[in-house]
Design an enzyme around this catalytic site. Structure first.
Site, mmCIF file in Angstrom:
data_model
loop_
_atom_site.group_PDB
_atom_site.id
_atom_site.type_symbol
_atom_site.label_atom_id
_atom_site.label_comp_id
_atom_site.label_asym_id
_atom_site.label_seq_id
_atom_site.Cartn_x
_atom_site.Cartn_y
_atom_site.Cartn_z
ATOM 1 C CE LYS A 8 -57.607 26.737 -45.559
ATOM 2 N NZ LYS A 8 -57.544 25.978 -44.282
ATOM 3 C CG ASP A 135 -57.949 31.002 -44.043
ATOM 4 O OD1 ASP A 135 -58.612 32.051 -43.942
ATOM 5 O OD2 ASP A 135 -58.454 29.864 -44.023
#
Length: 272
Positions: A8, A135
């Site tokens: 990401k 995350d």
């Protein structure tokens, strides 16, 4: 079972406040990078527990501390599991702010759920993932999301980035996450990040910032130079991802990799 765990980028990253548990409240948009992936093979082993192997980029932790192993153990605490062999082929650079290790852990959770027909909901998998890393939960649904709290509170967002070109650059630098947080001063933003991202991509340069950049660039000037080069070759928006050390540029056309990036990791793809 063969899975490809992507990574990401962070589009905007605000450090809002320090929490009583020692973490920080943040506000960021996490966006999947589909073309840059690790490969995970998960196979039943016939033995109890988990066996872990790796190839590709060197993994800088012993097997028992690898996030893939931690993911197996987290699932095994709530669901009965058979033994498995996990082979991780590492391609996403580590220490980059791209969440590669977190993605591997989340995909192991997803893979175990499918392999053993556990029937866990997305929310249940996200709660398990959040216990592994801030995350990690993002990669369970693996879709663009506004992340708040310490990064585990997720709300889907839509950004008009399809068709743009992405270039990720990782110099030979390491930025410690704890070091990065220790040098940033939390502050309450004057308006929500999603409001700034609603404007055209070409305006993000003035509107959307990563709060880690000033202090990190001061100690790692090569990262600042990479960002400047991305803008010089035509990026509409450029930023550091997470606390570094990867940076990325978003372009509206194909661009050649400049000579300045010759000794750095570079990945390019068209955003889908």
């Amino acid at each position: 079972m063969l899975l490809f765990s992507d990574c990401k980028i962070n589009i905007g990253l605000r450090i809002v406040s320090r929490r009583e548990d020692g973490y920080h409240n943040i506000e960021t948009v996490m966006y999947p990078v589909r073309g840059l992936c690790d490969a995970l093979e998960i196979l039943p082993s016939g033995r109890p527990g988990v066996e872990f192997f790796s190839s590709g980029l060197p993994v800088d932790s012993p097997a028992e501390k690898n996030l893939c192993v931690r993911a197996y153990r987290a699932v095994s605490e709530v669901c009965p599991l058979g033994g498995v062999r996990i082979h991780l082929h590492k391609a996403v650079p580590m220490g980059a702010g791209l969440g590669g290790g977190s993605a591997d852990a989340a995909f192991v959770i997803r893979g175990l759920c499918e392999l053993f027909s556990l029937g866990l909901s997305v929310g249940e998998m996200e709660r398990l993932a959040a216990g592994i890393g801030s995350d990690t939960a993002f990669f369970v649904a693996d879709r663009p999301a506004l992340a708040t709290g310490r990064g585990e509170v997720l709300s889907p967002v839509s950004l008009p980035l399809a068709g743009y070109r992405l270039m990720i650059v990782k110099p030979q630098e390491f930025v410690g996450t704890a070091e990065a947080y220790s040098r940033v001063v939390p502050r309450m933003p004057d308006r929500p990040l999603v409001d700034a991202l609603a404007a055209p991509v070409g305006t993000w340069r003035e509107r959307v910032a990563n709060d880690f950049e000033p202090s990190v660039f001061l100690r790692h000037p090569v990262l600042a130079s990479v960002k400047e080069t991305l803008y010089r070759i035509g990026a509409l928006y450029a930023s550091m991802s997470g606390s570094g050390a990867a940076l990325y540029g978003i372009f509206d056309r194909e661009v050649a990799v400049p000579d300045e990036f010759a000794d750095m990791f570079v990945h390019q793809e068209v955003i889908g």
